[in-house]
Design a protein around this motif. Structure first.
Motif, short mmCIF file in Angstrom:
data_model
loop_
_atom_site.label_atom_id
_atom_site.label_comp_id
_atom_site.label_asym_id
_atom_site.label_seq_id
_atom_site.Cartn_x
_atom_site.Cartn_y
_atom_site.Cartn_z
N THR A 196 0.85 -1.29 0.05
CA THR A 196 0.04 -0.20 0.10
C THR A 196 0.97 1.27 0.03
O THR A 196 2.12 0.98 0.25
CB THR A 196 -0.89 0.08 1.46
OG1 THR A 196 -0.16 -0.14 2.31
CG2 THR A 196 -1.94 -1.26 1.02
N PRO A 197 0.37 2.49 -0.25
CA PRO A 197 1.21 3.58 -0.41
C PRO A 197 2.01 3.86 0.98
O PRO A 197 1.52 4.05 2.01
CB PRO A 197 0.13 4.57 -0.71
CG PRO A 197 -0.85 3.91 -1.64
CD PRO A 197 -0.95 2.73 -0.80
N ALA A 198 3.24 4.04 0.58
CA ALA A 198 4.29 4.56 1.70
C ALA A 198 4.22 3.41 2.75
O ALA A 198 5.00 3.58 3.75
CB ALA A 198 3.74 5.67 2.44
N LEU A 255 7.36 15.85 -0.76
CA LEU A 255 7.20 14.87 -1.73
C LEU A 255 6.48 13.63 -1.41
O LEU A 255 5.51 13.17 -1.90
CB LEU A 255 8.92 14.48 -2.25
CG LEU A 255 8.76 13.50 -3.36
CD1 LEU A 255 8.19 14.48 -4.79
CD2 LEU A 255 10.09 12.94 -3.77
N VAL A 256 6.86 12.98 -0.19
CA VAL A 256 6.23 11.76 0.19
C VAL A 256 4.71 11.97 0.68
O VAL A 256 3.87 11.40 0.10
CB VAL A 256 6.96 11.25 1.64
CG1 VAL A 256 6.36 9.96 2.09
CG2 VAL A 256 8.35 10.62 0.92
N LEU A 260 1.23 10.57 -1.17
CA LEU A 260 0.14 9.96 -0.32
C LEU A 260 -0.94 10.61 -0.44
O LEU A 260 -1.99 10.02 -0.84
CB LEU A 260 0.59 10.09 1.39
CG LEU A 260 1.22 8.88 1.86
CD1 LEU A 260 1.57 9.14 3.38
CD2 LEU A 260 0.47 7.62 1.61
N VAL A 261 -1.14 11.96 -0.72
CA VAL A 261 -2.40 12.42 -0.87
C VAL A 261 -3.07 12.17 -2.27
O VAL A 261 -4.19 11.79 -2.23
CB VAL A 261 -2.34 14.24 -0.92
CG1 VAL A 261 -3.57 14.52 -1.48
CG2 VAL A 261 -1.78 14.41 0.53
N GLY A 266 -9.28 7.22 -0.71
CA GLY A 266 -10.31 6.50 0.27
C GLY A 266 -9.82 6.82 1.69
O GLY A 266 -10.70 6.75 2.54
N ASP A 267 -8.90 7.57 2.13
CA ASP A 267 -8.25 7.79 3.33
C ASP A 267 -9.22 8.88 4.22
O ASP A 267 -9.28 10.02 3.48
CB ASP A 267 -7.02 8.36 3.15
CG ASP A 267 -6.28 8.34 4.66
OD1 ASP A 267 -7.19 8.90 5.57
OD2 ASP A 267 -4.85 7.79 4.73
N GLU A 268 -9.78 8.29 5.28
CA GLU A 268 -10.72 9.40 5.85
C GLU A 268 -10.00 10.49 6.34
O GLU A 268 -10.60 11.84 6.57
CB GLU A 268 -11.51 8.64 7.04
CG GLU A 268 -10.72 8.64 8.35
CD GLU A 268 -9.41 7.64 8.53
OE1 GLU A 268 -8.80 7.66 9.27
OE2 GLU A 268 -9.67 6.62 7.27
#
Length: 792
Positions: A196-198, A255-256, A260-261, A266-268
């Protein structure tokens, strides 16, 4: 299968690649380090074709802190380039890709790798952002079975986190092997993450950082205030928040976060991941942190050319002299050593500090709970990743436990921070904590089964935090003696900085008494930040200032006698240092039957820096080891000079390996352990082996050859030459002469054999005489009041 790693290829020699190569060299492997050929490099000029990789490795080896345990280990690294040398990976058991963070380039590298790798060899990618499964597309079945992500954190030698990120095609055997190998042989906290991302560490870490920065922007808190609140007081690194950001690079953090954004629609809490405006303006201004010499902090020249630290005003974006800040909550918790108790007090505080902790910790708890099962199915993996990757003593769930899960949940709800449903289900099932201790093992709450399970991979560890409560056999104000099984005791210190005073000496003697009566052996180890910072210098200072020389003489004798008990007890004594083992901590190692040291052990006799010589048997022991090292035909004065300079220059090893080179550890006898979690178990095993082999109490030494006037003359001549060249002060000369006198065995007219007590008496007399010197007291005071070495 029985997989062995003998040779590793690292593809890409940038900051991460060269340092990963160094760490594999640290553990004894052959390493092949490759990079691209410079443009226009002649085909017949190997030196020109390898310029990029050679320059990168040379730069890494010169960096501070060093990525390698000993410079001689660099010979284990062979360099080359992708065009001429990629075929050499056919001999490698593991190929690690560390090239630029572009999927198209990585896929091309892997297409080339597949032409040369041997079937069954491991292939991994060190990436922090690109989905692992995308890199394996188009590759063969054997490649995909043996491929996954291995995300090292920078710097790889020092940061403990290694995330293992398998794909759906990765063989279970490969995952299990890497998890075990990373922990045991690379010394890492290995955490299996989802693709998953990061991954785990940066997903939680970036949220913590960005949500905190947004709170700071909203409330107008200063850089200095935040770093005061987010450092050691809450169990985090001294660099806290903003100094850490400067070191990492503000552009890198942004950058990281921006990545992520983009990748977690779907991140609350997606809004909390956004980079604040002041950070974007800093990036526009090229204020990127340490690499541009200004970020949240900036070093400037003040009056008289003296360096000053200025901090950024986040409202005006102007630099101002850094201000010291105070908070009532922090002042109230100063006497509280226990971190968990301190956190309870801080979160309940009614001042600005309390508001800050509630506003930053409650969202972190909620966010972490909501990432299960998205980034991990098990909560302990989130804590492990944050502790190992970011240097926190307690992860989010550890911290929540410390504050009380149910009480904190109510406070979170009141503040608008609702956690995941599984937390409510856990409490409804009458489980009130995320972790608990049973039978010496730490268990975590397993969400699917609503029960507790042993953290996988920890079965072979002996951790004092897990057994202290049930296995303690004796304790005083500064030490605890614990039964660690099979007839072996462990003695740990828990004084400030694990310094050695009367209570610790009492604990050592008591532990030896108990072991000699009812047990087989004794290990001296602890789980503090450092093994020991040495003798209680404050106590020495007070006695000297009060001119209580009889009491001071008694204290020195007691220290010496205790070290000699460590050496001459009837049971084996094994000392297991980690991090700093200075002064008296080093002397304890010097007198052990065996030392089992963590690889990151910084061992040294540093007394010269406070105007003294080692007085707890350290100078005597160097004289003993000098004597034992002399063989027929040796140039004895060269060996004497080396021992003299090690103490006289207060040399501290930068690794356990360097401690061998400095003579603090003994080749063929003492041992180094890479995994700190295994340190106590390894020390216990060595102690048990000594005991079961029929340990015999050593006889006191009477055959120590000292060199007398010949060596003493060398010490005097060298010190006076250094004084003439303005390299040392007159007081340094005096200390040097006393050190030289003890190492030489006094002013004997010729080389003579003496006993240990003779040398201990010389050592004690020299130490005591130096405590009567005003300049020595000034040096001690400087260390006690400001932590600075004074050269007067």
């Amino acid at each position: 299968m029985n997989r062995l790693i003998k040779k590793v290829a690292v593809l890409g020699s940038g900051v991460m690649g060269s340092r990963i190569a160094c760490h594999f060299a640290n553990i004894g492997l052959e390493v092949l380090l490759l990079d691209i050929v410079p443009k226009d490099a002649p085909a017949d000029d190997p030196k020109a074709r390898n310029k990029i990789v050679n320059d990168a490795l040379a730069f890494a080896l010169k960096s501070n802190p060093s990525p390698i345990y000993s410079k001689k280990f660099a010979s284990r690294i062979r360099t080359g380039n992708f065009d001429d040398d990629l075929h050499l990976i056919k001999d490698c058991d593991w190929v690690i890709e560390v090239v630029i963070e572009r999927l198209d380039i990585k896929k091309q590298v892997f297409a080339n790798v597949e032409q040369h790798r041997k079937p069954g060899s491991l292939i991994t990618s060190n990436t922090s952002g690109i989905p692992i499964h995308l890199m394996a597309e188009g590759r063969s079945e054997d490649f995909r079975k043996h491929f996954c992500g291995t995300h090292f954190f920078n710097p790889p030698r020092y940061l403990k986190l290694l995330e293992i990120i398998p794909t759906t095609d990765t063989a279970e055997e490969v995952i299990s092997f890497l998890m075990h190998y990373g922990e045991k042989y690379l010394g890492k906290t290995t955490v299996q993450a989802k693709d998953t991302p990061a991954f785990i560490g940066n997903r939680i870490g970036v949220f913590s950082m960005m949500s905190l920065l947004q709170y700071v922007e909203q409330t107008g808190m200063t850089v200095e205030e935040v770093d005061k609140l987010t450092g050691p007081v809450v169990g985090r690194p001294k660099s806290a928040t903003f100094r850490t950001a400067d070191v990492v690079g503000i552009d890198t953090l942004a950058l990281v976060a921006n990545s992520l954004v983009e990748n977690v629609p779907g991140d609350e809490a997606k809004a909390s991941l956004k980079v604040p405006d002041f950070v974007n303006k800093m990036i526009e201004n090229k204020w990127l942190g340490s690499k541009t010499e200004q970020g949240f902090f900036k070093k400037v020249k003040g009056e008289g050319g003296k360096s000053e630290i200025h901090a950024l005003d986040l409202k005006t974006l102007e630099y101002k002299p850094s201000q010291k800040v105070k908070f009532a909550a922090l002042e109230a918790t100063k006497p509280v050593d226990d971190l968990r108790q301190r956190l309870k007090m801080l979160i309940a505080a009614k001042d600005k500090a309390g508001d800050f902790y509630r506003a930053t910790l409650f969202p972190l708890f909620a966010y972490s709970s909501n990432r299960i099962p998205e980034i991990s199915d098990e909560l302990y993996k989130i804590d492990d990743a944050i502790k190992a990757g970011y240097g926190w003593e307690l992860g989010p769930f550890d911290t929540w436990d410390a504050l009380g899960v149910e009480a904190t949940l109510k406070a979170m709800e009141a503040a608008g921070n609702k956690p995941a449903q599984w937390v409510y289900d856990m409490l409804a099932a009458a489980h009130t904590s995320f972790y608990k201790i049973e039978n010496g093992k730490r268990l975590y709450y397993d969400i699917p089964s609503k029960s507790y399970k042993v953290i996988p991979g920890t079965e072979e560890f002996i951790l004092l935090d897990n057994i202290r409560e049930s296995q303690t056999v004796w304790k005083n104000s500064g030490t605890t003696i614990t039964d660690i099984g099979d007839g072996i005791l462990n003695l740990e210190f828990h004084t400030k900085m694990n310094s050695i005073g009367g209570e610790v000496l009492e604990g050592i003697n008591k532990a030896i008494d108990l072991a000699e009566k009812d047990y087989k052996g004794l290990v001296i180890s602890n789980e503090g930040a450092n093994f020991s910072a040495g003798a209680n210098v404050g106590m020495i200072f007070m006695m000297a200032v009060e001119q209580e020389y009889d009491e001071l003489d008694f204290a020195i004798r007691q220290f010496q006698n205790t070290m000699m008990r460590v050496r001459y007890s009837s049971i084996p004594v094994v000392v297991a240092p980690h991090a700093m083992a200075l002064g008296g901590g080093c002397e304890m190692c010097l007198h052990a039957d065996k030392v089992v040291a963590h690889a990151e052990s910084y061992i040294g006799l540093v007394e010269f820096g406070v105007g003294l010589i080692p007085g707890g048997g350290g100078t005597k022991e160097f004289a003993v080891r000098l004597s034992d090292s002399l063989i027929e035909g040796d140039v004895a004065l060269n060996a004497y000079r080396d021992r003299f300079l090690t103490i006289g220059q207060a040399k501290v090893s930068t690794s356990a390996e360097e401690a061998f080179e400095l003579g603090y550890l003994r080749r063929g006898l003492d041992k180094v352990v890479i995994s700190q979690n295994r340190l106590l178990a390894e020390a216990k095993a060595e102690c048990l082996e000594l005991a079961n082999a029929g340990y015999t109490q050593p006889a006191h030494r009477k055959d120590i050859k000292v060199l007398g006037k010949t060596a003493l003359g060398l010490a005097y001549l060298g010190a006076n030459s250094m004084l003439t060249g303005n390299y040392i002060s007159e007081h340094d000369v005096k200390i040097s002469q006393k050190l030289g006198y003890v190492l030489a065995g006094g002013d004997l007219s010729q080389p003579t054999e003496v006993n240990e007590q003779y040398l201990l008496d010389l050592e004690r007399q020299a130490f005591l005489s130096l405590t009567t010197e005003r300049k020595t007291l000034e040096r001690i005071q400087s260390i006690l009041t400001g932590g600075k070495v004074l050269r007067n």
